[in-house]
Design a protein around this motif. Structure first.
Motif, short mmCIF file in Angstrom:
data_model
loop_
_atom_site.label_atom_id
_atom_site.label_comp_id
_atom_site.label_asym_id
_atom_site.label_seq_id
_atom_site.Cartn_x
_atom_site.Cartn_y
_atom_site.Cartn_z
N LYS A 110 0.86 -1.17 0.00
CA LYS A 110 0.00 0.00 0.00
C LYS A 110 0.90 1.24 0.00
CE LYS A 110 -3.63 -2.53 0.11
NZ LYS A 110 -4.58 -2.56 -0.99
N THR A 113 -2.63 2.86 -5.69
CA THR A 113 -2.25 3.94 -6.61
C THR A 113 -2.89 3.76 -7.98
OG1 THR A 113 -0.28 2.74 -7.32
CG2 THR A 113 -0.02 4.27 -5.49
N ASP A 114 -3.07 4.89 -8.66
CA ASP A 114 -3.42 4.91 -10.08
C ASP A 114 -2.24 5.49 -10.84
OD1 ASP A 114 -5.95 3.93 -9.60
OD2 ASP A 114 -6.85 5.92 -9.44
N ILE A 115 -1.95 4.92 -12.01
CA ILE A 115 -0.87 5.46 -12.84
C ILE A 115 -1.46 5.81 -14.21
CG2 ILE A 115 1.40 5.03 -13.86
CD1 ILE A 115 1.84 2.93 -11.70
N ILE A 124 0.88 9.92 -11.16
CA ILE A 124 0.59 8.90 -10.16
C ILE A 124 -0.26 9.52 -9.06
CG2 ILE A 124 1.59 7.35 -8.44
CD1 ILE A 124 4.08 7.18 -10.19
N LYS A 125 -1.37 8.85 -8.74
CA LYS A 125 -2.24 9.30 -7.64
C LYS A 125 -2.29 8.20 -6.60
CE LYS A 125 -5.24 12.45 -10.24
NZ LYS A 125 -5.01 13.65 -9.38
N ALA A 126 -2.06 8.57 -5.34
CA ALA A 126 -2.07 7.60 -4.24
C ALA A 126 -3.00 8.08 -3.13
CB ALA A 126 -0.65 7.42 -3.69
N ASP A 127 -3.87 7.17 -2.65
CA ASP A 127 -4.78 7.50 -1.54
C ASP A 127 -4.05 7.30 -0.22
OD1 ASP A 127 -6.87 8.08 -3.21
OD2 ASP A 127 -7.69 6.05 -3.19
N ILE A 147 7.17 5.72 -2.62
CA ILE A 147 6.30 6.52 -1.74
C ILE A 147 6.32 5.89 -0.35
CG2 ILE A 147 3.96 7.36 -1.33
CD1 ILE A 147 3.45 7.00 -4.35
N ARG A 172 5.74 1.98 -0.91
CA ARG A 172 5.36 1.46 -2.24
C ARG A 172 6.39 1.89 -3.27
NH1 ARG A 172 0.34 0.11 -4.78
NH2 ARG A 172 0.94 -0.99 -6.68
N THR A 195 -0.50 13.42 -5.44
CA THR A 195 -0.42 13.44 -6.90
C THR A 195 1.01 13.77 -7.31
OG1 THR A 195 -2.71 14.20 -7.06
CG2 THR A 195 -1.34 14.43 -9.02
#
Length: 211
Positions: A110, A113-115, A124-127, A147, A172, A195
């Motif tokens: 964890k 993420t979205d790439i 790259i977006k990570a919650d 990250i 990550r 982001t």
């Protein structure tokens, strides 16, 4: 021949005739007796033969049914074993999946993420819900993004009924499919979403003279 001799001779003939009739009657009676015995013996033999055939048929049928019953029992047992094994394997799979899910949180798989790839860059977006900006760090190389975030931790003796949220430190590492311009990278953290924008390395085009 005198009268006495004739009388004796007739008596002998009468006795002889009676004896012949008696012998003939005995012969006939003996023949009938033997014939009756032969018939009785033949019937007895046929009855024994029929009985033996029926007994053999009954034994064969019983043997076939016993074999069929054993085969059905073995088949049912194997089916039951297969179902039990499938259930156990499914249960183990779910346990492994649950363990992996919890392990992912603990070992750094964890945050989620979205790439996104565009012609010019990767985004790259990570919650990271519940994490402050000061507890987030990002390290970048030409083909790798790392990250690290620190979530709220719990006491070691906490008695969890269910455990799904991130906790402790997570890490990550994301391998990039293309090289990026490290010095031109940027990141922002808003509404618990990290982001990162990574411009792709542009290949230099050099025009050459043609002789």
């Amino acid at each position: 021949m005198d009268k006495t001799s004739k009388t004796k001779e007739k008596a002998i003939e009468v006795k002889k005739g009676a004896l012949e009739k008696t012998l003939d009657a005995k012969d006939k009676a003996l023949d009938k007796t033997l014939e009756a015995k032969d018939k009785a013996l033949m019937k007895t033999s046929q009855i024994k033969k029929d009985t033996g055939t029926k007994t053999a048929a009954i034994k064969d049928e019983a043997s076939e049914k016993t074999t069929e019953l054993k085969e059905n029992t073995e088949k049912t047992r194997k089916q039951a074993e297969n179902k039990i094994n499938d259930f156990i394997n499914s249960l183990k799979g779910k346990q492994d999946e649950l363990g992996k899910t919890l392990s992912d949180y603990a070992t750094g798989e964890k945050p989620l993420t979205d790439i996104i790839s565009s012609p010019e860059s990767f985004i790259i977006k990570a919650d990271l819900p519940g994490v402050s900006k000061e507890d987030v760090s990002v390290h970048i190389t030409e083909d790798l993004v790392e990250i690290t975030a620190k979530f709220e931790d719990y006491p070691e003796d906490a008695d969890f009924i269910k455990k799904e949220r991130n906790y402790g430190e997570v890490n990550r590492k994301i391998k990039l499919p293309e090289l990026v311009e490290v010095k031109k990278a940027s990141a922002k953290f808003e509404d618990s979403v990290l982001t990162i924008e990574l411009p792709k390395v542009k290949e230099d085009k050099i025009k050459i003279e043609i002789d």
